[in-house]
Design a protein around this motif. Sequence first.
Motif, PDB file in Angstrom:
ATOM      1  N   ASN A  24     -54.688  73.730  -7.641  1.00 24.52           N
ATOM      2  CA  ASN A  24     -54.925  72.330  -8.010  1.00 24.52           C
ATOM      3  C   ASN A  24     -54.640  72.118  -9.499  1.00 24.52           C
ATOM      4  O   ASN A  24     -54.108  71.079  -9.897  1.00 24.52           O
ATOM      5  N   ASN A  25     -55.000  73.090 -10.305  1.00 25.60           N
ATOM      6  CA  ASN A  25     -54.741  72.951 -11.746  1.00 25.60           C
ATOM      7  C   ASN A  25     -53.242  72.920 -12.044  1.00 25.60           C
ATOM      8  O   ASN A  25     -52.801  72.191 -12.941  1.00 25.60           O
ATOM      9  N   ASP A  26     -52.469  73.693 -11.280  1.00 27.33           N
ATOM     10  CA  ASP A  26     -51.001  73.630 -11.456  1.00 27.33           C
ATOM     11  C   ASP A  26     -50.520  72.207 -11.196  1.00 27.33           C
ATOM     12  O   ASP A  26     -49.686  71.668 -11.926  1.00 27.33           O
ATOM     13  N   LEU A  27     -51.052  71.581 -10.123  1.00 31.15           N
ATOM     14  CA  LEU A  27     -50.626  70.215  -9.783  1.00 31.15           C
ATOM     15  C   LEU A  27     -51.051  69.227 -10.870  1.00 31.15           C
ATOM     16  O   LEU A  27     -50.332  68.273 -11.182  1.00 31.15           O
ATOM     17  N   ALA A  28     -52.242  69.487 -11.448  1.00 33.83           N
ATOM     18  CA  ALA A  28     -52.761  68.565 -12.474  1.00 33.83           C
ATOM     19  C   ALA A  28     -51.880  68.567 -13.722  1.00 33.83           C
ATOM     20  O   ALA A  28     -51.958  67.643 -14.535  1.00 33.83           O
ATOM     21  N   SER A  29     -51.032  69.584 -13.833  1.00 37.28           N
ATOM     22  CA  SER A  29     -50.142  69.600 -14.997  1.00 37.28           C
ATOM     23  C   SER A  29     -48.863  68.786 -14.741  1.00 37.28           C
ATOM     24  O   SER A  29     -48.086  68.547 -15.666  1.00 37.28           O
ATOM     25  N   THR A  30     -48.654  68.358 -13.490  1.00 35.27           N
ATOM     26  CA  THR A  30     -47.430  67.582 -13.212  1.00 35.27           C
ATOM     27  C   THR A  30     -47.708  66.161 -12.718  1.00 35.27           C
ATOM     28  O   THR A  30     -46.868  65.287 -12.869  1.00 35.27           O
ATOM     29  N   VAL A  31     -48.861  65.929 -12.040  1.00 34.15           N
ATOM     30  CA  VAL A  31     -49.227  64.547 -11.647  1.00 34.15           C
ATOM     31  C   VAL A  31     -50.647  64.251 -12.131  1.00 34.15           C
ATOM     32  O   VAL A  31     -51.401  65.170 -12.458  1.00 34.15           O
ATOM     33  N   ASP A  32     -50.998  62.942 -12.149  1.00 36.86           N
ATOM     34  CA  ASP A  32     -52.298  62.529 -12.670  1.00 36.86           C
ATOM     35  C   ASP A  32     -53.384  62.799 -11.626  1.00 36.86           C
ATOM     36  O   ASP A  32     -53.745  61.931 -10.833  1.00 36.86           O
ATOM     37  N   THR A  33     -53.867  64.053 -11.605  1.00 37.60           N
ATOM     38  CA  THR A  33     -54.919  64.442 -10.668  1.00 37.60           C
ATOM     39  C   THR A  33     -55.767  65.520 -11.322  1.00 37.60           C
ATOM     40  O   THR A  33     -55.532  65.873 -12.484  1.00 37.60           O
ATOM     41  N   SER A  34     -56.759  66.028 -10.589  1.00 40.10           N
ATOM     42  CA  SER A  34     -57.594  67.097 -11.160  1.00 40.10           C
ATOM     43  C   SER A  34     -58.082  67.991 -10.029  1.00 40.10           C
ATOM     44  O   SER A  34     -58.147  67.572  -8.862  1.00 40.10           O
ATOM     45  N   ASP A  35     -58.451  69.216 -10.381  1.00 38.52           N
ATOM     46  CA  ASP A  35     -59.013  70.147  -9.402  1.00 38.52           C
ATOM     47  C   ASP A  35     -60.253  69.512  -8.780  1.00 38.52           C
ATOM     48  O   ASP A  35     -60.460  69.572  -7.562  1.00 38.52           O
ATOM     49  N   GLU A  36     -61.068  68.869  -9.590  1.00 33.43           N
ATOM     50  CA  GLU A  36     -62.307  68.265  -9.117  1.00 33.43           C
ATOM     51  C   GLU A  36     -62.008  67.189  -8.067  1.00 33.43           C
ATOM     52  O   GLU A  36     -62.618  67.163  -6.996  1.00 33.43           O
ATOM     53  N   TRP A  37     -61.046  66.291  -8.342  1.00 35.23           N
ATOM     54  CA  TRP A  37     -60.716  65.208  -7.386  1.00 35.23           C
ATOM     55  C   TRP A  37     -60.230  65.810  -6.073  1.00 35.23           C
ATOM     56  O   TRP A  37     -60.721  65.459  -5.000  1.00 35.23           O
ATOM     57  N   ILE A  38     -59.292  66.741  -6.164  1.00 36.07           N
ATOM     58  CA  ILE A  38     -58.696  67.284  -4.933  1.00 36.07           C
ATOM     59  C   ILE A  38     -59.745  68.046  -4.124  1.00 36.07           C
ATOM     60  O   ILE A  38     -59.885  67.856  -2.916  1.00 36.07           O
ATOM     61  N   PHE A  39     -60.534  68.895  -4.824  1.00 33.24           N
ATOM     62  CA  PHE A  39     -61.481  69.735  -4.086  1.00 33.24           C
ATOM     63  C   PHE A  39     -62.587  68.910  -3.438  1.00 33.24           C
ATOM     64  O   PHE A  39     -62.927  69.117  -2.272  1.00 33.24           O
ATOM     65  N   THR A  40     -63.129  67.930  -4.178  1.00 36.46           N
ATOM     66  CA  THR A  40     -64.234  67.163  -3.585  1.00 36.46           C
ATOM     67  C   THR A  40     -63.744  66.241  -2.465  1.00 36.46           C
ATOM     68  O   THR A  40     -64.458  66.006  -1.501  1.00 36.46           O
ATOM     69  N   ARG A  41     -62.518  65.726  -2.544  1.00 36.72           N
ATOM     70  CA  ARG A  41     -62.033  64.826  -1.485  1.00 36.72           C
ATOM     71  C   ARG A  41     -61.467  65.559  -0.282  1.00 36.72           C
ATOM     72  O   ARG A  41     -61.379  64.994   0.793  1.00 36.72           O
ATOM     73  N   THR A  42     -61.025  66.832  -0.481  1.00 33.97           N
ATOM     74  CA  THR A  42     -60.313  67.498   0.620  1.00 33.97           C
ATOM     75  C   THR A  42     -60.817  68.910   0.952  1.00 33.97           C
ATOM     76  O   THR A  42     -60.580  69.385   2.055  1.00 33.97           O
ATOM     77  N   GLY A  43     -61.436  69.589  -0.012  1.00 31.72           N
ATOM     78  CA  GLY A  43     -61.813  70.991   0.209  1.00 31.72           C
ATOM     79  C   GLY A  43     -60.692  71.968  -0.103  1.00 31.72           C
ATOM     80  O   GLY A  43     -60.835  73.175   0.086  1.00 31.72           O
ATOM     81  N   ILE A  44     -59.554  71.441  -0.585  1.00 29.11           N
ATOM     82  CA  ILE A  44     -58.398  72.313  -0.875  1.00 29.11           C
ATOM     83  C   ILE A  44     -58.452  72.788  -2.336  1.00 29.11           C
ATOM     84  O   ILE A  44     -58.726  71.998  -3.239  1.00 29.11           O
ATOM     85  N   LYS A  45     -58.192  74.095  -2.524  1.00 30.60           N
ATOM     86  CA  LYS A  45     -58.143  74.672  -3.880  1.00 30.60           C
ATOM     87  C   LYS A  45     -56.711  75.031  -4.273  1.00 30.60           C
ATOM     88  O   LYS A  45     -56.324  74.927  -5.423  1.00 30.60           O
ATOM     89  N   GLU A  46     -55.977  75.549  -3.284  1.00 25.82           N
ATOM     90  CA  GLU A  46     -54.606  75.977  -3.564  1.00 25.82           C
ATOM     91  C   GLU A  46     -53.791  75.942  -2.285  1.00 25.82           C
ATOM     92  O   GLU A  46     -54.342  75.791  -1.192  1.00 25.82           O
ATOM     93  N   ARG A  47     -52.476  76.058  -2.437  1.00 24.00           N
ATOM     94  CA  ARG A  47     -51.589  76.073  -1.274  1.00 24.00           C
ATOM     95  C   ARG A  47     -50.427  77.014  -1.596  1.00 24.00           C
ATOM     96  O   ARG A  47     -50.184  77.332  -2.764  1.00 24.00           O
ATOM     97  N   ARG A  48     -49.715  77.477  -0.525  1.00 25.44           N
ATOM     98  CA  ARG A  48     -48.569  78.367  -0.718  1.00 25.44           C
ATOM     99  C   ARG A  48     -47.290  77.535  -0.692  1.00 25.44           C
ATOM    100  O   ARG A  48     -47.173  76.611   0.111  1.00 25.44           O
ATOM    101  N   ILE A  49     -46.344  77.925  -1.535  1.00 22.42           N
ATOM    102  CA  ILE A  49     -45.075  77.195  -1.590  1.00 22.42           C
ATOM    103  C   ILE A  49     -43.925  78.189  -1.382  1.00 22.42           C
ATOM    104  O   ILE A  49     -43.812  79.188  -2.114  1.00 22.42           O
ATOM    105  N   ALA A  50     -43.095  77.903  -0.401  1.00 18.44           N
ATOM    106  CA  ALA A  50     -41.957  78.780  -0.088  1.00 18.44           C
ATOM    107  C   ALA A  50     -40.941  78.750  -1.221  1.00 18.44           C
ATOM    108  O   ALA A  50     -40.833  77.751  -1.950  1.00 18.44           O
ATOM    109  N   SER A  51     -40.171  79.833  -1.336  1.00 18.55           N
ATOM    110  CA  SER A  51     -39.119  79.852  -2.349  1.00 18.55           C
ATOM    111  C   SER A  51     -37.992  78.917  -1.904  1.00 18.55           C
ATOM    112  O   SER A  51     -37.932  78.514  -0.740  1.00 18.55           O
TER     113      SER A  51
END
Length: 332
Positions: A24-51
């Motif tokens: 989530n912190n990686d995403l917060a560096s590219t769009v206007d969001t935060s780990d706190e917003w994502i985690f409390t609204r969805t329960g998601i902390k991280e995701r895998r991204i294919a090459s």
Amino acid sequence: MNDTPRSVVIKGTGSYTPANIKTNNDLASTVDTSDEWIFTRTGIKERRIASEKETASDMGASAAQRALEAAKLEASDIDLVIVATITPDMPFPSTACLVQTKLGITNAVCMDIEAACSGFVYIMEVAASMIRSGRYQHALIIGTEKLSSILDWEDRTTCVLFGDGAGAAILGPLETPGVGLLDFTLGSDGAQGDVLYMPGGGSANPATADSLNDRLHFLKMRGREVFKLAVKVMEQAAQEILEQNGLEPDQLSCLIPHQANLRIIELLSSRLNVPMERFYLNLEKYGNTSAASIPIALDEAIRSGRMASGDYTLLVAFGAGLTWGAALLKTP
Ligand code: ACO
């Protein structure tokens, strides 16, 4: 309850998720969001991204290879391959045919079925019916998604929710009645198609310079509406399949829901009156991987001993379409 003597059971499962983790912190560096917003609204902390080069068929083949090993079967034993995906390598040939070649499966019928996040439950029923007919022996079913390829990485309302991965299962017959894949309930409502869709890339809006500029080749979603529909249809599917089989929710040892949002699953838990501990959850690590979500969770649940002999397990999903479905399993 299906009372034909030929049961269809899971012979083995496998999963694959790419090594690259986006937090989530990686995403917060590219769009206007935060780990706190994502985690409390969805329960998601991280995701895998294919090459960049890794495709849905590559991931599907890796998951399938592990499922074959778990089932102690060879590629030559498989006579049916069905893939569920909304991110095929290309419109055609089917991802199932591409996986077939990657695994050296030479004598099988191969096809893709598209039911978005409900896809794995859909293909499970299709494959089980084909095996029950007696015409097919061993089906390889795969949910695989490279959702990172259709996400608008500038849209914070969608890009934070999804991830990449694949899960697979080998289904086969067992002459003991009353075990394995006991029953299914599936549903669709095309009138709700506009809550979650991708407008570009098909015959309605083929790829053009304008379609690219208009960002039509990305997933679009009305999150709040999807949320409400998801809770409704997942509860409906779960109640329906339990009723069809004369079971109470309390008799379920394990529930494997589509891993879209922890709040949706918590509502389902309270409406069914089944404690959260019975739900298998991994969305914190992977986010929503659409058709791959249930088979990845199923593989992890089986490998971690969550489905003991005699246990009832419920798979329950919803997705774009709108589609939904549930499967009732009894571990042999
Ligand atoms: N970071 C920070 N703020 C955000 C973000 C973000 N990533 N995304 C949205 N917001 C803002 C919105 O702009 C809005 O701001 P405003 O009040 O100033 O307009 C505010 O947060 C609230 O937005 P809502 O959309 O009302 O937030 P909600 O609590 O409904 O949560 C969510 C949004 C997480 C998307 C939720 O609705 C949800 O999970 N829906 C279901 C989605 C889902 O499961 N989709 C998968 C379907 S399966 C398939 O087939 C692919």
